[in-house]
Motif scaffolding. Sequence first.
Motif, PDB file in Angstrom:
ATOM      1  N   LYS A 116       1.091  -1.162  -0.192  1.00  0.00           N
ATOM      2  CA  LYS A 116       0.194   0.077   0.045  1.00  0.00           C
ATOM      3  C   LYS A 116       0.752   1.387  -0.543  1.00  0.00           C
ATOM      4  O   LYS A 116       0.375   2.690  -0.570  1.00  0.00           O
ATOM      5  CB  LYS A 116      -0.890  -0.218   0.795  1.00  0.00           C
ATOM      6  N   HIS A 117       2.223   1.250   0.642  1.00  0.00           N
ATOM      7  CA  HIS A 117       2.995   2.042  -0.174  1.00  0.00           C
ATOM      8  C   HIS A 117       3.540   3.123  -0.953  1.00  0.00           C
ATOM      9  O   HIS A 117       3.078   3.845  -1.697  1.00  0.00           O
ATOM     10  CB  HIS A 117       4.002   2.239   1.688  1.00  0.00           C
ATOM     11  N   TYR A 118       4.125   1.440  -1.532  1.00  0.00           N
ATOM     12  CA  TYR A 118       4.103   2.100  -2.895  1.00  0.00           C
ATOM     13  C   TYR A 118       3.286   1.902  -3.541  1.00  0.00           C
ATOM     14  O   TYR A 118       3.393   3.230  -4.227  1.00  0.00           O
ATOM     15  CB  TYR A 118       5.506   0.343  -3.298  1.00  0.00           C
ATOM     16  N   LEU A 119       2.506   1.370  -3.931  1.00  0.00           N
ATOM     17  CA  LEU A 119       1.280   2.385  -4.594  1.00  0.00           C
ATOM     18  C   LEU A 119       0.900   3.724  -4.144  1.00  0.00           C
ATOM     19  O   LEU A 119       0.584   4.450  -4.937  1.00  0.00           O
ATOM     20  CB  LEU A 119      -0.542   1.075  -4.321  1.00  0.00           C
ATOM     21  N   ASP A 120       0.619   4.377  -2.881  1.00  0.00           N
ATOM     22  CA  ASP A 120       0.603   5.183  -3.331  1.00  0.00           C
ATOM     23  C   ASP A 120       1.332   6.309  -3.477  1.00  0.00           C
ATOM     24  O   ASP A 120       1.464   7.722  -3.324  1.00  0.00           O
ATOM     25  CB  ASP A 120      -0.020   5.551  -1.179  1.00  0.00           C
ATOM     26  N   GLU A 121       2.989   5.855  -3.284  1.00  0.00           N
ATOM     27  CA  GLU A 121       3.866   6.494  -3.861  1.00  0.00           C
ATOM     28  C   GLU A 121       3.629   7.016  -5.061  1.00  0.00           C
ATOM     29  O   GLU A 121       4.756   7.836  -5.231  1.00  0.00           O
ATOM     30  CB  GLU A 121       5.365   5.830  -3.952  1.00  0.00           C
ATOM     31  N   SER A 122       3.649   5.683  -6.048  1.00  0.00           N
ATOM     32  CA  SER A 122       3.183   5.696  -7.817  1.00  0.00           C
ATOM     33  C   SER A 122       2.147   6.389  -7.875  1.00  0.00           C
ATOM     34  O   SER A 122       2.116   7.255  -8.732  1.00  0.00           O
ATOM     35  CB  SER A 122       2.837   4.465  -8.377  1.00  0.00           C
ATOM     36  N   GLY A 123       0.835   6.907  -6.910  1.00  0.00           N
ATOM     37  CA  GLY A 123      -0.466   7.511  -7.455  1.00  0.00           C
ATOM     38  C   GLY A 123      -0.619   7.039  -8.488  1.00  0.00           C
ATOM     39  O   GLY A 123      -1.680   7.994  -9.440  1.00  0.00           O
ATOM     40  N   ALA A 124      -0.686   6.071  -8.626  1.00  0.00           N
ATOM     41  CA  ALA A 124      -1.351   5.098  -9.742  1.00  0.00           C
ATOM     42  C   ALA A 124      -3.089   5.438  -9.408  1.00  0.00           C
ATOM     43  O   ALA A 124      -3.413   5.128  -8.786  1.00  0.00           O
ATOM     44  CB  ALA A 124      -1.142   3.319  -9.598  1.00  0.00           C
ATOM     45  N   ASP A 125      -4.130   4.872 -10.573  1.00  0.00           N
ATOM     46  CA  ASP A 125      -5.630   4.560 -10.233  1.00  0.00           C
ATOM     47  C   ASP A 125      -5.190   3.315 -10.312  1.00  0.00           C
ATOM     48  O   ASP A 125      -5.055   2.430 -11.205  1.00  0.00           O
ATOM     49  CB  ASP A 125      -6.089   4.784 -11.622  1.00  0.00           C
ATOM     50  N   VAL A 126      -5.802   2.907  -9.045  1.00  0.00           N
ATOM     51  CA  VAL A 126      -5.939   1.235  -8.626  1.00  0.00           C
ATOM     52  C   VAL A 126      -7.057   0.917  -8.547  1.00  0.00           C
ATOM     53  O   VAL A 126      -8.111   1.087  -8.367  1.00  0.00           O
ATOM     54  CB  VAL A 126      -5.223   0.495  -7.007  1.00  0.00           C
ATOM     55  N   TYR A 127      -7.459  -0.304  -9.825  1.00  0.00           N
ATOM     56  CA  TYR A 127      -8.381  -0.791  -9.634  1.00  0.00           C
ATOM     57  C   TYR A 127      -8.198  -2.466  -9.280  1.00  0.00           C
ATOM     58  O   TYR A 127      -7.636  -3.393 -10.065  1.00  0.00           O
ATOM     59  CB  TYR A 127      -9.468  -0.748 -11.320  1.00  0.00           C
ATOM     60  N   PHE A 128      -9.686  -2.869  -8.499  1.00  0.00           N
ATOM     61  CA  PHE A 128      -9.658  -4.572  -8.635  1.00  0.00           C
ATOM     62  C   PHE A 128     -10.897  -4.969  -9.094  1.00  0.00           C
ATOM     63  O   PHE A 128     -11.263  -4.598  -9.281  1.00  0.00           O
ATOM     64  CB  PHE A 128      -9.990  -4.505  -6.587  1.00  0.00           C
ATOM     65  N   ARG A 129     -10.825  -6.323  -8.946  1.00  0.00           N
ATOM     66  CA  ARG A 129     -11.739  -7.415  -9.770  1.00  0.00           C
ATOM     67  C   ARG A 129     -11.517  -7.354 -11.539  1.00  0.00           C
ATOM     68  O   ARG A 129     -12.851  -7.201 -11.833  1.00  0.00           O
ATOM     69  CB  ARG A 129     -12.917  -6.858  -9.728  1.00  0.00           C
ATOM     70  N   HIS A 130     -10.557  -6.680 -11.656  1.00  0.00           N
ATOM     71  CA  HIS A 130      -9.636  -6.937 -12.385  1.00  0.00           C
ATOM     72  C   HIS A 130      -9.336  -8.254 -13.388  1.00  0.00           C
ATOM     73  O   HIS A 130      -8.215  -7.858 -12.966  1.00  0.00           O
ATOM     74  CB  HIS A 130      -9.176  -5.148 -13.041  1.00  0.00           C
ATOM     75  N   CYS A 131      -9.409  -8.457 -13.896  1.00  0.00           N
ATOM     76  CA  CYS A 131      -9.464 -10.159 -14.560  1.00  0.00           C
ATOM     77  C   CYS A 131      -8.566  -9.612 -15.929  1.00  0.00           C
ATOM     78  O   CYS A 131      -9.574  -9.673 -16.944  1.00  0.00           O
ATOM     79  CB  CYS A 131     -10.323 -10.972 -13.988  1.00  0.00           C
ATOM     80  N   VAL A 132      -7.228  -9.773 -16.052  1.00  0.00           N
ATOM     81  CA  VAL A 132      -7.039  -9.633 -18.005  1.00  0.00           C
ATOM     82  C   VAL A 132      -7.225 -11.130 -18.657  1.00  0.00           C
ATOM     83  O   VAL A 132      -6.798 -11.783 -17.422  1.00  0.00           O
ATOM     84  CB  VAL A 132      -5.568  -9.317 -18.037  1.00  0.00           C
ATOM     85  N   THR A 133      -7.511 -10.617 -19.739  1.00  0.00           N
ATOM     86  CA  THR A 133      -7.831 -12.148 -20.881  1.00  0.00           C
ATOM     87  C   THR A 133      -7.372 -12.550 -21.856  1.00  0.00           C
ATOM     88  O   THR A 133      -7.515 -13.060 -21.790  1.00  0.00           O
ATOM     89  CB  THR A 133      -9.888 -12.799 -20.262  1.00  0.00           C
ATOM     90  N   GLN A 134      -7.098 -10.713 -22.333  1.00  0.00           N
ATOM     91  CA  GLN A 134      -6.604 -11.495 -23.874  1.00  0.00           C
ATOM     92  C   GLN A 134      -5.849  -9.187 -23.731  1.00  0.00           C
ATOM     93  O   GLN A 134      -6.073  -8.338 -23.332  1.00  0.00           O
ATOM     94  CB  GLN A 134      -7.915 -10.861 -24.267  1.00  0.00           C
ATOM     95  N   ILE A 135      -4.813  -9.083 -24.260  1.00  0.00           N
ATOM     96  CA  ILE A 135      -3.762  -8.679 -24.497  1.00  0.00           C
ATOM     97  C   ILE A 135      -3.785  -8.003 -26.857  1.00  0.00           C
ATOM     98  O   ILE A 135      -2.714  -9.430 -26.734  1.00  0.00           O
ATOM     99  CB  ILE A 135      -2.652  -8.849 -24.159  1.00  0.00           C
TER     100      ILE A 135
END
Length: 280
Positions: A116-135
């Motif tokens: 959580k410390h590093y995510l806060d430092e990054s300022g990123a938009d964090v999304y949960f329940r996002h399961c990647v299936t295809q790129i």
Amino acid sequence: MARVLIVGAGLTGSLCAALIRKELPRPVHLAVWDEAGDSGGRMTTARSPCNPESTVDLGAQYITCTPHYAQQHQSFYVDLLALGILKPLTSPIEGMVMKEGDCNFVAPQGVSSIIKHYLDESGADVYFRHCVTQINLRNDKWEVSKDEGPPELFDIVVLTMPVPQILQLQGDVANLISKCQRQQLESVSYSSRYALGLFYEAGTKIDVPWAGQYITSNPCIRFISIDNKKRNIDLGSPDPRGHMCASSPTSPLPAPPPPAAIKNPGHARTWKSSCPMTLP
């Protein structure tokens, strides 16, 4: 502004996000996706359903710093210790193998506080329940599809989830791995881990001389810890809490006091790809 996606909100993903934010010379839109309901990955900390201030580590139990990494990663340890996110592990862990020069640290607020410390430092938009299936590659951008919702476009995608999950991805990303590489990666087998958190009423005494113990005499249970003792937290304040790590979904348990609550009753926290067992 370039859009960067990091898939996985564990230690690798969170630290990667923080370093991208710090090192890139120009601003970027940074997003972190994770299929779970919270950050942490294999450094997960769970909260008691009865008392949210009472937590138990269901993933990594403590951090071991070898002399090599103490020098190579010195700045990270200095920062985490200065902020109180880490502190030296002084509680007894029975069965711990200590090598010369090793230092062990514990996270007073739970091991996921590092993530959580590093995510806060990054300022990123964090999304949960996002399961990647295809790129897929679309006009020099990466189109990332998830199990629900429309696909999104990114300039850069960083994958930090376990290798078996990466191998399951569909689309153009699969072509980045050669046939030989895929065969080698698919030949790796992994051991699984199951972790169970038990929460007790404040003041409950668990009369053992250790804060954690490695188990060698049981075919299933590998490690037990009493998180209050492990983190040097006063047992009379928040609920005492315990952690049990097993290598089998069912196993004969010792006889602790009846818990006030069990995190995720009916099933344990599971990591199917916890540790490589055989390599190509």
